[in-house]
Write a protein that holds these residues in place. Structure first.
Motif, short mmCIF file in Angstrom:
data_model
loop_
_atom_site.label_atom_id
_atom_site.label_comp_id
_atom_site.label_asym_id
_atom_site.label_seq_id
_atom_site.Cartn_x
_atom_site.Cartn_y
_atom_site.Cartn_z
N TRP A 35 -62.65 -41.00 -24.82
CA TRP A 35 -61.58 -40.07 -25.11
C TRP A 35 -61.88 -39.23 -26.34
O TRP A 35 -61.36 -38.12 -26.50
CB TRP A 35 -60.27 -40.83 -25.29
N ILE A 36 -62.70 -39.76 -27.26
CA ILE A 36 -63.02 -39.04 -28.47
C ILE A 36 -64.54 -38.90 -28.55
O ILE A 36 -65.29 -39.85 -28.37
CB ILE A 36 -62.44 -39.75 -29.71
N GLY A 37 -64.98 -37.67 -28.69
CA GLY A 37 -66.41 -37.44 -28.78
C GLY A 37 -67.11 -37.27 -27.45
O GLY A 37 -68.24 -36.81 -27.40
N GLY A 38 -66.42 -37.65 -26.37
CA GLY A 38 -67.01 -37.48 -25.04
C GLY A 38 -68.28 -38.27 -24.80
O GLY A 38 -69.12 -37.88 -23.98
N ARG A 39 -68.43 -39.41 -25.48
CA ARG A 39 -69.63 -40.21 -25.27
C ARG A 39 -69.62 -40.78 -23.86
O ARG A 39 -68.58 -41.21 -23.35
CB ARG A 39 -69.69 -41.35 -26.29
N THR A 40 -70.79 -40.80 -23.23
CA THR A 40 -70.89 -41.24 -21.85
C THR A 40 -71.67 -42.54 -21.71
O THR A 40 -72.55 -42.85 -22.52
CB THR A 40 -71.56 -40.16 -20.98
N TYR A 41 -71.32 -43.28 -20.68
CA TYR A 41 -71.95 -44.56 -20.40
C TYR A 41 -72.20 -44.63 -18.89
O TYR A 41 -71.38 -44.16 -18.10
CB TYR A 41 -71.03 -45.72 -20.81
#
Length: 124
Positions: free
Chosen positions: A53-59
Motif C-alpha cells: 500500500w505504501i511505496g508500491g513494493r512488489t512480491y
C-alpha cells in the motif's frame, strides 16, 4: 468494507499473455496492500503476487517471477496482473485480495477482503 471485482480472464495458448484487473470499491484503496492468488482444480490456493500500500513494493511467487507483473492505479482503485509467457500450469481461478496497511503479505489468511475470481485457462 471493500468489494473487489476481477476481470480479464479467459482462454489463451501457451506462450500468450493476459492482463487481469481487479476493481475495488471505496475511497481508501490506497491504504490497502493488494494480492493475487490462484487455485487450480484439486490444489490448494497459492500466492501469486502482491503490491504494498505504501511505496508500491512488489512480491512474487518463484513460479511466476519474471513472467508476471503486478501493478496498481490508486486513482482508478484498480490493481492489475500482467501475465506473459503463460504456461498450461498457470491454469487456475485467479482471485484478488486486500489487506489494510500491511506489506509483503503472502499468506491468504491475512487478507481481509476477496473477490469472486476469474478463470484463466492456458492451452498447450
Amino acid at each position: 468494507q471493500v468489494q473487489l471485482v476481477e476481470s480479464g480472464g479467459g482462454l489463451v495458448q501457451a506462450g500468450g499473455s493476459l492482463r487481469l484487473s481487479c476493481a475495488a470499491s471505496g475511497r481508501t484503496f490506497s491504504t490497502y496492500s493488494m494480492g493475487w492468488f490462484r487455485q487450480a482444480p484439486g490444489k490448494e490456493r497459492e500466492f501469486v503476487a502482491s503490491i504494498s500500500w505504501i511505496g508500491g513494493r512488489t512480491y512474487y511467487a518463484d513460479s511466476v517471477k519474471g513472467r508476471f507483473t503486478i501493478s496498481r492505479n490508486n486513482a482508478k482503485n484498480t490493481v492489475y496482473l500482467q501475465m506473459n509467457s503463460l504456461k498450461p500450469e498457470d491454469t487456475a481461478v485467479y482471485t484478488c485480495a486486500a489487506v489494510r496497511q500491511k506489506s509483503g503479505v503472502s499468506r491468504s489468511d491475512e487478507y481481509e477482503y476477496w473477490g469472486q475470481g476469474t478463470q484463466v485457462t492456458v492451452s498447450s
